[in-house]
Structures are given as C-alpha cells and as structure tokens.
Design a protein around this motif. Sequence first.
Motif, PDB file in Angstrom:
ATOM      1  N   ASP A   1       2.490  -7.647  -8.909  1.00  0.00           N
ATOM      2  CA  ASP A   1       2.842  -6.111  -9.394  1.00  0.00           C
ATOM      3  C   ASP A   1       1.851  -5.115  -8.819  1.00  0.00           C
ATOM      4  O   ASP A   1       0.760  -5.533  -7.893  1.00  0.00           O
TER       5      ASP A   1
ATOM      6  N   ASP B   1       0.198  -2.825 -10.241  1.00  0.00           N
ATOM      7  CA  ASP B   1      -1.278  -2.774 -11.054  1.00  0.00           C
ATOM      8  C   ASP B   1      -2.157  -3.916 -10.436  1.00  0.00           C
ATOM      9  O   ASP B   1      -3.472  -3.410 -10.595  1.00  0.00           O
ATOM     10  N   THR B   2      -1.704  -4.901  -9.849  1.00  0.00           N
ATOM     11  CA  THR B   2      -2.928  -5.947  -9.368  1.00  0.00           C
ATOM     12  C   THR B   2      -3.621  -5.339  -8.198  1.00  0.00           C
ATOM     13  O   THR B   2      -4.784  -5.425  -8.098  1.00  0.00           O
TER      14      THR B   2
ATOM     15  N   VAL C   1      -4.453  -2.086  -7.865  1.00  0.00           N
ATOM     16  CA  VAL C   1      -5.104  -1.035  -8.370  1.00  0.00           C
ATOM     17  C   VAL C   1      -6.607  -1.929  -9.057  1.00  0.00           C
ATOM     18  O   VAL C   1      -7.363  -1.541  -8.895  1.00  0.00           O
ATOM     19  N   LYS C   2      -6.061  -2.784  -9.856  1.00  0.00           N
ATOM     20  CA  LYS C   2      -7.141  -3.490 -10.704  1.00  0.00           C
ATOM     21  C   LYS C   2      -8.154  -4.190  -9.898  1.00  0.00           C
ATOM     22  O   LYS C   2      -9.216  -4.531 -10.100  1.00  0.00           O
TER      23      LYS C   2
ATOM     24  N   ARG D   1     -10.337  -4.109  -4.423  1.00  0.00           N
ATOM     25  CA  ARG D   1      -9.134  -3.150  -4.816  1.00  0.00           C
ATOM     26  C   ARG D   1      -8.530  -2.674  -3.840  1.00  0.00           C
ATOM     27  O   ARG D   1      -9.020  -2.156  -2.520  1.00  0.00           O
TER      28      ARG D   1
ATOM     29  N   ARG E   1      -5.351   4.116  -6.937  1.00  0.00           N
ATOM     30  CA  ARG E   1      -4.273   4.462  -8.258  1.00  0.00           C
ATOM     31  C   ARG E   1      -2.959   4.324  -7.596  1.00  0.00           C
ATOM     32  O   ARG E   1      -2.614   4.266  -6.473  1.00  0.00           O
ATOM     33  N   ILE E   2      -1.990   4.100  -8.484  1.00  0.00           N
ATOM     34  CA  ILE E   2      -0.750   4.123  -8.136  1.00  0.00           C
ATOM     35  C   ILE E   2      -0.218   5.680  -7.914  1.00  0.00           C
ATOM     36  O   ILE E   2      -0.366   6.355  -8.830  1.00  0.00           O
TER      37      ILE E   2
ATOM     38  N   ASP F   1       6.581   5.828 -11.011  1.00  0.00           N
ATOM     39  CA  ASP F   1       7.396   4.774 -11.223  1.00  0.00           C
ATOM     40  C   ASP F   1       8.245   4.693  -9.993  1.00  0.00           C
ATOM     41  O   ASP F   1       9.018   5.400  -9.584  1.00  0.00           O
TER      42      ASP F   1
END
Length: 145
Positions: A71, A73-74, A76-77, A90, A94-95, A105
């Motif tokens: 996804d 988020d992966t 970003v994290k 990273r 950020r998205i 979205d």
Amino acid sequence: MTLLELMLATMVLAVLSTAALPVVRFTILRSKEYELHRDLRDMRRAIDAYKDDADRNLLRTEVGSEGYPPDLDTLVKGLAVGGTGTDKKRYLRRIPIDPMTGRADWGMRSIQDDFDSSSWGGGNVFDVYSKSQATALDGTKYSDW
C-alpha cells in the motif's frame, strides 16, 4: 465632463476585469494540473524505487506481490533494508494531497489488475491515479494520467 470621464473609466476597468477573470481561472487550473503531474511522478518513482530494492533483495516482500509495495502507507512508514535490519528506508515523506479532489485519497492498481481498472485488487500497488472524474485542459480525464 468629469463625471462622464469617471463613468467611462469605470466601464473600461469593468470590461478589462471581466476579460482577465478567465485567464486567472485557467492559470489556477494549470497550476493544479502541474501539481498533479508532479505528485503522480513522485509516487510512481517511489513505487519504482521500492520495486528496485525488492528486486535486489534489499527488502523482504510477500510471495505473490511481485516486489511491489502492499500500500502507499508502506512507502511513507519505510522498511528495514540491508542485512542488519537496523537501517530504515522511506520512499515518500508523506502521501501527497490530490489537488483535484483535495484529499490524500488516490486510486491504485495492482499488478494483477487490468491496466484501465478503476478498482484496486488489494494485493500490491503497481500504479496510482487521481480519483477525479473532471476533464483536463487538454481534454483528457485526470484519472487517465
């Protein structure tokens, strides 16, 4: 005579300001389109960098993911890279927020989805696109970019 000149000057300013309004609108839309292009390019580069690291066995990936992130988020994290597992990489800060919808979205496609699919299979993230159904200045849909 002065009142007539004042009224004429006001009329000229009103006509000029109404002529400038569409130009301002197109300028704002053009800047949003530029931002959308930049955000899509940044996210696609991050997905490609993740895939490159996975192909070089620097990341642990799930079987069947084809080396693509699960996804956004992966990205970003971040994930542990290298043999020690202490280094974290990273791919995105950020998205980004979609300038056309005003939300972070994004539509996603996995490697198993059709190239023009509008629903995400959920397995991995192969591509991203805007969820806006509006038409761009060049006549294409933002979701096709």
